[in-house]
Design an enzyme around this catalytic site. Structure first.
Site, short mmCIF file in Angstrom:
data_model
loop_
_atom_site.label_atom_id
_atom_site.label_comp_id
_atom_site.label_asym_id
_atom_site.label_seq_id
_atom_site.Cartn_x
_atom_site.Cartn_y
_atom_site.Cartn_z
NE ARG A 33 -0.94 14.69 7.05
CZ ARG A 33 0.38 14.88 6.93
NH1 ARG A 33 0.84 16.05 6.49
NH2 ARG A 33 1.22 13.92 7.24
NE ARG A 34 -9.03 15.13 8.41
CZ ARG A 34 -9.65 13.97 8.54
NH1 ARG A 34 -9.00 12.84 8.32
NH2 ARG A 34 -10.91 13.92 8.92
CE LYS A 47 0.09 -6.52 12.16
NZ LYS A 47 -1.16 -5.76 12.32
CB THR A 104 -3.66 -8.90 12.15
OG1 THR A 104 -2.99 -8.16 13.17
CG2 THR A 104 -3.85 -8.01 10.95
CG ASN A 158 -3.68 -5.23 6.64
OD1 ASN A 158 -3.16 -4.92 5.57
ND2 ASN A 158 -3.42 -4.57 7.76
#
Length: 334
Positions: free
Chosen positions: A32-33, A191, A248, A256
């Site tokens: 996008r950038r 998760k 995770t 997270n």
């Protein structure tokens, strides 16, 4: 399957694009950038997301979605789960006919309660056999630095899954195939929520017994929800279930887990988001959609419910821990 486009140049999108290029594919990464695309082309680097990682020459980048998608045989969607619908809507008319659409996002959409493959099918107007998902222990920095890992390519069309398996197999990245898209997606979405709970526990100063208990009971509620929605129970014992959950919940590289740890130490949601420097902790929003999906299915998900209450109702993490421990006693498998 030689020409592959990756839409989204964040950590995981860039790491997966590198895997594809290392596997010998011609890869175009859409960013996008402009400064990210320029850095990838000029310096072979995306330092804002993968500092210190040199990207292969088989990978190029652009901000022009139409040019990126031209003649692509597979399109990898590497944007956050809650923005997938809007992004894909903008790209829909540019998608090559018959291209395989691959979702890297792990979440359940707010409002509709749809899994990511369902969002892709609905927006792109394609059959489920054209949509695949990638799940498993996918910590982007470890993969980008070529540490050995395994993952799952899930698609209801086994032959298409095998094609993708060959397209991203390298000496450090070993993909397995699975036709249980529901189970793989639920494992990946849930998760993140369980990792938030593990982070909160770490922030409160709790140790490994607590972590192991949260991981195990988190897997149990994920499997209950999966069973209600038609997933194969074996999926949750594999890479997209237990494998992704352990990585995770345990790794400091997990957004997270780190986000939850800040909440456990007493940060507000806004303070934790500021400290994340724009990186998305998918579980913060998915906890609400997973909680609602479970309620609609008649499934008890106490950890997801507690995480929602901490993130969105102002409950203190210590109160959540006490509430979980104070629940009615029962047999483990009831």
């Amino acid at each position: 399957m030689q020409r592959i486009t990756v839409l989204g140049a964040g950590s995981w999108g860039t790491a997966f694009a590198k895997v594809l290029a290392d596997a010998g594919r011609d890869v175009v990464l859409w960013a996008r950038r402009p400064e990210i695309a320029e850095s990838i082309v000029r310096d072979r680097a995306n330092p804002g997301y993968l500092p210190g990682v040199t990207l292969p020459s088989g990978l190029t980048a652009t901000t022009d979605a139409e040019a990126a998608l031209a003649d692509a045989q597979a399109v990898v969607l590497a944007v956050p789960s809650q923005t997938l619908r809007a992004n894909l809507g903008a790209w829909r008319d540019l998608l090559p006919v018959d291209a395989t659409l691959v979702s890297l996002a792990k979440g359940v959409e707010l409002g509709t309660l749809r899994r990511m493959s369902e969002v892709v099918r609905e927006v792109a107007g394609v059959d489920e056999a054209h949509v695949a998902v990638v799940s498993g222990p996918n910590l982007a920095m470890e993969i980008a630095t070529e540490q050995p890992t395994a993952t799952v390519i899930a698609c209801t069309d086994h032959d298409r899954a095998v094609e993708l398996q060959h397209a991203c197999s390298t000496g450090y990245f070993r993909p397995y195939t699975n036709t249980d898209v529901i189970g793989c997606e639920l494992g990946g979405a849930c998760k993140n929520v369980i990792a938030l709970a593990c982070g909160m526990a770490a922030g409160l100063g709790f140790g490994d017994n607590t972590m192991a208990s949260i991981i195990t009971r988190g897997l149990a509620e994920t499997a209950r929800l999966g069973a209600a929605l038609g997933a194969d129970p074996l999926t949750f014992a594999g890479l997209a279930g237990l494998g992704d959950l352990v990585a995770t919940c345990a790794s400091p590289l997990s957004r997270n887990r780190s986000f939850g740890e800040r909440l456990g130490r007493g940060d507000t949601l806004a303070q934790a988001q500021e400290a994340a420097h724009g990186q998305v902790a998918e579980g913060v929003k998915s906890c609400s959609s997973i909680r609602e999906l479970a309620a609609r299915s008649g499934v008890d998900v106490p950890i997801a419910d507690g995480v929602h209450r901490v993130c969105h109702e102002g409950m203190d993490a210590r109160v959540m821990a006490a509430a979980l421990l104070g629940r009615e006693r029962k047999a483990e498998w009831s």
